[in-house]
Every structure is written in structure tokens, then in C-alpha cells.
Design a protein around this motif. Structure first.
Motif, PDB file in Angstrom:
ATOM      1  N   LEU A  53       3.031  11.633   3.066  1.00 44.14           N
ATOM      2  CA  LEU A  53       2.235  12.582   2.406  1.00 44.14           C
ATOM      3  C   LEU A  53       2.531  13.766   2.037  1.00 44.14           C
ATOM      4  O   LEU A  53       2.081  14.369   0.926  1.00 44.14           O
ATOM      5  N   SER A  54       3.503  14.338   2.670  1.00 42.77           N
ATOM      6  CA  SER A  54       4.244  15.900   2.362  1.00 42.77           C
ATOM      7  C   SER A  54       4.806  15.566   1.112  1.00 42.77           C
ATOM      8  O   SER A  54       4.969  16.733   0.400  1.00 42.77           O
ATOM      9  N   ALA A  55       5.404  14.551   0.764  1.00 43.03           N
ATOM     10  CA  ALA A  55       6.125  14.297  -0.622  1.00 43.03           C
ATOM     11  C   ALA A  55       5.213  14.086  -1.822  1.00 43.03           C
ATOM     12  O   ALA A  55       5.716  13.919  -2.931  1.00 43.03           O
ATOM     13  N   ILE A  56       3.755  14.066  -1.402  1.00 37.71           N
ATOM     14  CA  ILE A  56       3.064  13.552  -2.776  1.00 37.71           C
ATOM     15  C   ILE A  56       1.867  14.643  -2.661  1.00 37.71           C
ATOM     16  O   ILE A  56       1.951  15.447  -1.929  1.00 37.71           O
ATOM     17  N   ASP A  57       1.073  14.363  -3.925  1.00 34.37           N
ATOM     18  CA  ASP A  57      -0.009  15.090  -4.149  1.00 34.37           C
ATOM     19  C   ASP A  57      -1.271  14.601  -3.173  1.00 34.37           C
ATOM     20  O   ASP A  57      -1.810  13.658  -3.401  1.00 34.37           O
ATOM     21  N   PRO A  90      -6.552   7.736  13.192  1.00 32.35           N
ATOM     22  CA  PRO A  90      -5.891   9.058  13.857  1.00 32.35           C
ATOM     23  C   PRO A  90      -4.288   8.545  14.273  1.00 32.35           C
ATOM     24  O   PRO A  90      -3.486   9.436  14.149  1.00 32.35           O
ATOM     25  N   GLU A  91      -4.389   7.567  15.013  1.00 32.17           N
ATOM     26  CA  GLU A  91      -2.994   7.448  15.728  1.00 32.17           C
ATOM     27  C   GLU A  91      -1.940   6.913  14.616  1.00 32.17           C
ATOM     28  O   GLU A  91      -0.797   7.403  14.703  1.00 32.17           O
ATOM     29  N   ARG A  92      -2.347   6.314  13.298  1.00 33.85           N
ATOM     30  CA  ARG A  92      -1.352   6.131  12.642  1.00 33.85           C
ATOM     31  C   ARG A  92      -1.094   7.214  11.706  1.00 33.85           C
ATOM     32  O   ARG A  92       0.334   7.277  11.577  1.00 33.85           O
ATOM     33  N   THR A 141       0.783  -1.093  -0.088  1.00 34.55           N
ATOM     34  CA  THR A 141       0.053   0.043  -0.046  1.00 34.55           C
ATOM     35  C   THR A 141       0.674   1.381  -0.031  1.00 34.55           C
ATOM     36  O   THR A 141       0.626   2.240  -0.618  1.00 34.55           O
ATOM     37  N   GLU A 142       1.885   1.178   0.624  1.00 40.63           N
ATOM     38  CA  GLU A 142       2.962   2.369   0.766  1.00 40.63           C
ATOM     39  C   GLU A 142       3.574   2.597  -0.487  1.00 40.63           C
ATOM     40  O   GLU A 142       3.750   3.855  -0.877  1.00 40.63           O
ATOM     41  N   ASP A 192       5.621   7.755  10.293  1.00 37.54           N
ATOM     42  CA  ASP A 192       6.253   8.486   9.378  1.00 37.54           C
ATOM     43  C   ASP A 192       5.193   8.821   8.090  1.00 37.54           C
ATOM     44  O   ASP A 192       5.743   9.586   7.143  1.00 37.54           O
ATOM     45  N   LEU A 193       3.787   8.577   8.321  1.00 39.63           N
ATOM     46  CA  LEU A 193       2.932   8.838   7.295  1.00 39.63           C
ATOM     47  C   LEU A 193       2.713   9.973   6.891  1.00 39.63           C
ATOM     48  O   LEU A 193       2.585  10.552   5.630  1.00 39.63           O
TER      49      LEU A 193
END
Length: 612
Positions: free
Chosen positions: A136-140, A124-126, A108-109, A131-132
Motif C-alpha cells: 500500500l505504501s507504493a500506491i495511491d 486487521p490481522e492481514r 487481487t494483489e 506485506d500488505l
């Protein structure tokens, strides 16, 4: 649906997705304006009743906007269910949670990094404790949807502390739209959602909280097990339902008792071993005609559309919790029942819990107000909907003609004089004795307990012999419900006067109470399937059997193949071609391709009721 000639391209695309993916020809309620707002990058608070179509408000923008939509969901079962349903419709959806094998999480990652996921469901915990966020900061990212947003409220019925940390999303992704969605929230909880999860300028979309397909019925608890059994047998034999109880022990006892009487039932509570809880929940989702007997630990993650009833054998703590729990019935829009029985001990217990709370005075006052709203709903002799919906700030004019009070209006009686006699007896016996003792004094009972305390010498001794014991119990219950009486705060089981009773005692105020009648056997109601397709019960049974076979083959709950509402449309319209089948509600392109021929073959072997 928007007119293609005048609508913006993105909105037109949303309408096309609604039809081609989800199989519906038009939006419901405020869905269209919410979806347009989010597609255009707006933030939103969405309050929409269970079964009202909240999920589409982020699922369709997720398919229109570029990037992955991140859906924060509180329960693994809920995200698993939604991912399964979306994949059946051809949507690229996935989940990241602790129940998945390491290989699946890694796959999935990789898909997330490659941009081949449209919707990603996470707890919310995950999202917060891994490092999710960095990934996410590196993708759209198309949007963030925070489901079950009422969990942010510390004093709500489903509080999850992790939700209070989700404000970090706005700091990390300031230009990505956020939605906070819930099916129920009073004004205070709405304010907490806005302040904790959304920017100040977020738009609010509040739909009607009315669930017109749900029939609300409240009765007195006399022989609760037998009452429940009669209710299920007469109205919902062979159908799925949820029974809520206050204690863990009761859930197991009642589930066992129902099984011995031919009602397939399972127990669910937080004390069960985790794998057994998961097994019971999976069975409830996948099997038809199963009853789950549970504490409030069960329900928030249940997306099962064909729950035909929710029964309460104990009072919930608040009207908000009651609305949330009963909202799990009839998500498919077909008729469903919300059935509750309660008695004097329920009111006493729930008031006692409030009195013993260690919370601050402000919180105790708010919880007391919530309890008053619940008891007002239970004791009203008017249509139930104005009381229920008014709690959420919604005006409901007139009568619904569908709740128990509208269909069988209760009688009331002038109870001011009996109420004054009872209140005087509570006062003169010292405001420390329970209902049974106070009633004994009113009825002039000659026993050692009364003589030893000298209560046979009181002026209130034997002044209530004109009324029966059950009537006096009714008066006490309703005086507790209306706040004229309250439990002894020391917890010894006694009753004492509340200041609110003073005008009544002084004769400055009258009092009308409900006349409690003996419980009657529930009237039979044809099952949803039989009532709506009375002319074609064989067709209905054959379609359900075909759905069950497909579901077992694919390892999904039957409703993931098609909801009951779609099967009913098959019965009524009896499509003969794929083109006609595609016009049924809930049939998108992917489901048409996968299941159309199988159901058409089934229908071809059955008579068309329209030709009879």
C-alpha cells in the motif's frame, strides 16, 4: 442532496454517485456532511445506527478520491457480503482474506498494483501481519475505513485485540484520511476509539441512535419455548429472524425444537465445527424465512437487511450488547421486532457473573453500571426509548407510541411494605438462602428445611401470606434489578442485602414496582409484505420469486439483487418502463441494466393495484 450550482465539484460528484451507483436520490441524516468531510481529507469518528447508511460514508468518498480505499473489517463473512453487493452495483471491490484461494489472492494483489480496485476489504490481522502495508505504501491510497470500531475497546462486547494495533496506520500513512465507524458505543468506548484509532483533531459525527422501525418488547419468562413459538407464528411466520441464547446447548435444542414445529431453524455457536458454522451462516444469508438460533458468537458480520425480528431468550450482559444485537433487525427500514423474555434466574445469573469477575474494581464498577442500565430498561414502566437512548447520551422526549409500554402501559403498585418485609426476611435468615427458601419463610411453609434451621421461630415467619408466591418472586426479581438485593458473592445461590436498601428499610424511601401480569398470546401483526401491499399480495409473491430466481442464478443472497424496500416500491409504483424503474429507491445504473427488464416483464403479467 447538495445543489449542483453551489456545491464544490467533489460534493456534486458524490451526489451523482449516490444516484447512479446506489440508486438513491438524496442523502440521509448526516451522510452528506460526513462524505464531504472525508472527500476533503478529514478524519472522522462516525457513530450511526445499524441500517443508517454508514457504509456509504466511506464507499462514496472511495469513488470520488483517487486511489484505493482500504476497509478494515473484522469478519470474512461481512467483507464477502459487502464485496458481493458492491460488485452487483458495478463497483470495483475486492477482499483479501485467508478463505480465498491463492490464485484469487494473487489476482487481487495484481489488480491492486495496477490501480483497478476502488475498495479493498481486509481483516486487521492481514493488514498488520503481512506485506500488505508495504504494498500500500507504493500506491495511491484514498482512505482507511475501520469498520466495527468498537472492537478496539478491551471491555466492550466484541473486543478484538488486533484493533488496538491499528494506530500504526496513522504512523505509516499520516496524510491519508481515516474513518472509524460503529453502530454503538457508550462514552467510554468512544474515547477508546478516538485515542486508539484516530488523530486528536478528528471530527465526530454522532447520529441519532433511535431505530424508529424497531418495536421493543420485554416480557417475563414463563414457558420460553412456547412463548417464542407463539411470537414467531403470530407475527413473523415465514420470515427471517435471529434468536439469541446464552448457552451453546440451548441454541441446538431450541433450533431442533422449532424445526419439529414447522419453523425452519439452524443453530450457530463457537463450538460448532468451522465449516458447519460457515454453512449455516451462508444458508441464513441466502435463504428467506430461516431462523438462526445462536449465541452472541453470531451477528457482527451479518449484513442481511430483511431480518424481521431479533429475540432474546436470555438477558444479554449489557444494554450496549442488547442494542447491537437488536440492531440486526430491520436494516432495510421496514418494521421489525426486538423481543426479549427474562426472569428472576436471569437477573441472578448475570449479577452473579459480575460478582465473580476477576477484573479490577474499576472495571467491575463500570460493568455494574452497564448492568444497571440494562435492568433499568427491562423493568421500566415508561416508554423504553428514553432509557435505551439515554445510555448513549441521547435525549428522547415524550413517548414513542411503538414500544410495548407505550402500546400497553403496565400497571404499578405500592410495594414499599412488601419489599421491607422481604428484605427483613433475607436479613433474619442469615443472608445466605435463595429466593425459594425466603419465600417459604414468608408464606409460613411447614417443612423440615425450615424447622431444622429454626426459621419457623423468626419474626418474619408467615408474615407474607397475603401475597402469592408468584408475587413474592416478582418482588425479589425487581429488588435484584433495582440493586436492593444482590447474590451471595460466594456463589452458593443465596441473597443478601445491598447498602442501597437502607433508606427503603428505614421508611425514608417509597417503592413502586411493575405489576406482573400473566403472559398473553402475542397479538397478530400482519407481515411486512402483506401489511404494506395488502391490495397486491400476488404481485409481492411474484416479485420475490423473480428475485429468488436471479439470486440462485448468480449465486448471491436475494437481498443483493434488491432489498425488500425496493420490491415494495415496485408493488406500489408498478413501473412500466425502464425510465420509471430507474426512479425506484435502490436501483442504480448497473442494476437497472442487469435486472430492469426481468422485473418489468414480471410486473407486466400482473394487475396494477392503482387501476383497481
Amino acid at each position: 442532496m447538495h445543489n449542483a450550482m453551489s456545491s464544490p465539484p467533489a460534493v456534486t460528484e458524490a451526489g451523482q454517485i449516490l444516484e447512479s451507483v446506489f440508486g438513491y436520490s438524496q442523502f440521509r441524516g448526516r451522510q452528506a456532511e460526513i462524505i464531504e468531510h472525508v472527500i476533503n481529507g478529514g478524519d472522522a469518528l462516525v457513530l450511526m445506527p445499524t441500517g443508517g447508511g454508514k457504509s456509504l460514508c466511506y464507499q462514496i468518498p472511495a469513488l470520488v478520491r483517487s486511489g484505493v480505499a482500504v476497509v478494515i473489517s473484522p469478519l470474512i463473512a461481512l467483507m464477502t457480503d459487502q464485496v458481493s453487493a458492491l460488485r452487483q452495483q458495478g463497483v470495483r471491490a475486492a477482499a483479501l482474506n485467508s478463505s480465498l484461494p491463492a490464485e484469487t489472492r494473487a489476482e487481487t494483489e495484481r489488480a491492486l498494483q495496477a490501480g483497478t480496485i476502488d475498495l479493498l476489504y481486509v481483516a486487521p490481522e492481514r493488514l498488520l501481519n503481512s506485506d500488505l502495508m508495504h504494498r500500500l505504501s507504493a500506491i495511491d491510497v484514498a482512505l482507511f475505513a475501520i469498520d466495527e470500531a468498537h472492537c478496539v475497546s478491551q471491555w466492550g462486547h466484541d473486543f478484538r485485540p488486533e484493533y488496538q494495533q491499528l494506530g500504526a496506520i496513522g504512523e505509516r500513512f499520516p496524510h491519508v484520511p481515516r474513518l472509524a465507524l460503529t453502530a454503538t458505543a457508550d462514552q467510554r468506548t468512544r474515547e477508546e476509539i478516538r485515542s486508539g484509532l484516530l488523530p486528536d483533531d478528528a471530527a465526530s459525527f454522532v447520529s441519532s441512535f433511535d431505530r424508529p422501525n424497531i418495536r421493543y418488547e420485554v416480557g417475563l419468562k414463563e414457558r420460553p419455548r412456547e412463548q417464542l413459538l407463539a411470537f414467531i407464528r403470530s407475527r413473523h411466520a415465514g420470515e427471517s429472524g435471529i434468536v439469541y441464547c446464552m448457552s451453546r446447548r440451548a441454541t441446538e435444542q431450541i433450533a431442533d425444537w422449532l424445526n419439529t414445529r414447522g419453523i425452519p431453524a439452524l443453530a450457530y455457536h463457537a463450538g460448532l465445527e468451522q465449516t458447519l458454522r460457515a454453512h449455516h451462516q451462508a444458508r441464513f444469508l441466502r435463504e428467506e424465512g430461516l431462523v438462526m438460533v445462536a449465541t452472541v458468537a453470531f451477528g457482527m458480520g451479518i449484513d442481511k437487511p430483511d431480518v424481521r425480528f431479533v429475540a432474546h431468550l436470555d438477558l444479554p450482559k449489557t444494554l450496549e450488547a442488547y442494542y447491537q444485537e437488536t440492531g440486526r433487525a430491520g436494516r432495510d427500514g421496514l418494521p421489525a421486532d426486538a423481543w426479549l423474555v427474562y426472569g428472576l434466574q436471569d437477573i441472578y445469573r448475570i449479577r452473579q457473573m459480575g460478582a465473580e469477575s476477576s477484573a479490577g474494581e474499576g472495571h467491575k464498577r463500570r460493568e455494574k453500571q452497564r448492568l444497571e442500565a440494562l435492568l433499568g430498561f427491562c423493568e421500566t414502566h415508561e416508554c423504553r426509548r428514553p432509557t435505551l437512548l439515554g445510555h448513549f447520551g441521547e435525549h428522547y422526549a415524550g413517548r414513542c407510541e411503538y414500544c410495548d409500554n407505550c402500546q400497553s402501559p403496565p400497571r404499578t403498585w405500592d410495594a414499599a411494605d412488601p419489599a421491607r418485609r422481604l428484605l427483613s426476611c433475607v436479613y433474619r435468615t442469615g443472608q445466605r438462602f435463595g429466593a425459594a427458601h425466603v419465600i417459604d419463610v414468608l408464606l409460613g411453609q411447614d417443612n423440615d428445611r425450615i424447622r431444622q434451621r429454626g426459621h419457623d421461630q423468626l419474626s418474619t415467619f408467615a408474615i407474607g401470606t397475603d401475597l402469592s408466591r408468584s408475587t413474592w418472586q416478582s418482588v425479589i426479581r425487581q429488588l435484584l434489578a433495582h440493586g436492593y438485593l444482590e447474590p451471595d458473592p460466594e456463589g452458593h445461590g443465596g441473597l443478601r442485602l445491598n447498602d442501597a436498601c437502607r433508606p427503603l428499610l428505614r421508611g425514608e424511601q417509597g417503592l413502586e414496582l411493575r405489576e406482573d401480569l400473566p403472559a398473553q398470546r402475542p397479538q397478530s401483526r400482519a407481515r411486512v409484505a402483506a401489511s404494506d401491499v395488502a391490495m397486491a399480495p400476488d404481485t409481492w409473491a411474484a416479485l420475490r420469486a423473480q428475485r429468488r430466481r436471479l439470486a440462485e442464478t448468480e449465486g448471491v443472497p436475494p437481498y443483493v439483487i434488491f432489498h425488500d424496500a425496493t420490491l415494495l416500491a415496485m408493488v406500489e409504483q408498478h413501473p412500466r418502463s425502464l425510465e420509471e424503474f430507474a426512479a425506484l429507491p435502490g436501483v442504480g445504473a448497473r442494476k437497472l441494466e442487469r435486472y430492469g427488464e426481468a422485473f418489468l416483464e414480471t410486473l407486466a403479467t400482473l394487475p396494477d393495484p392503482a387501476s383497481r
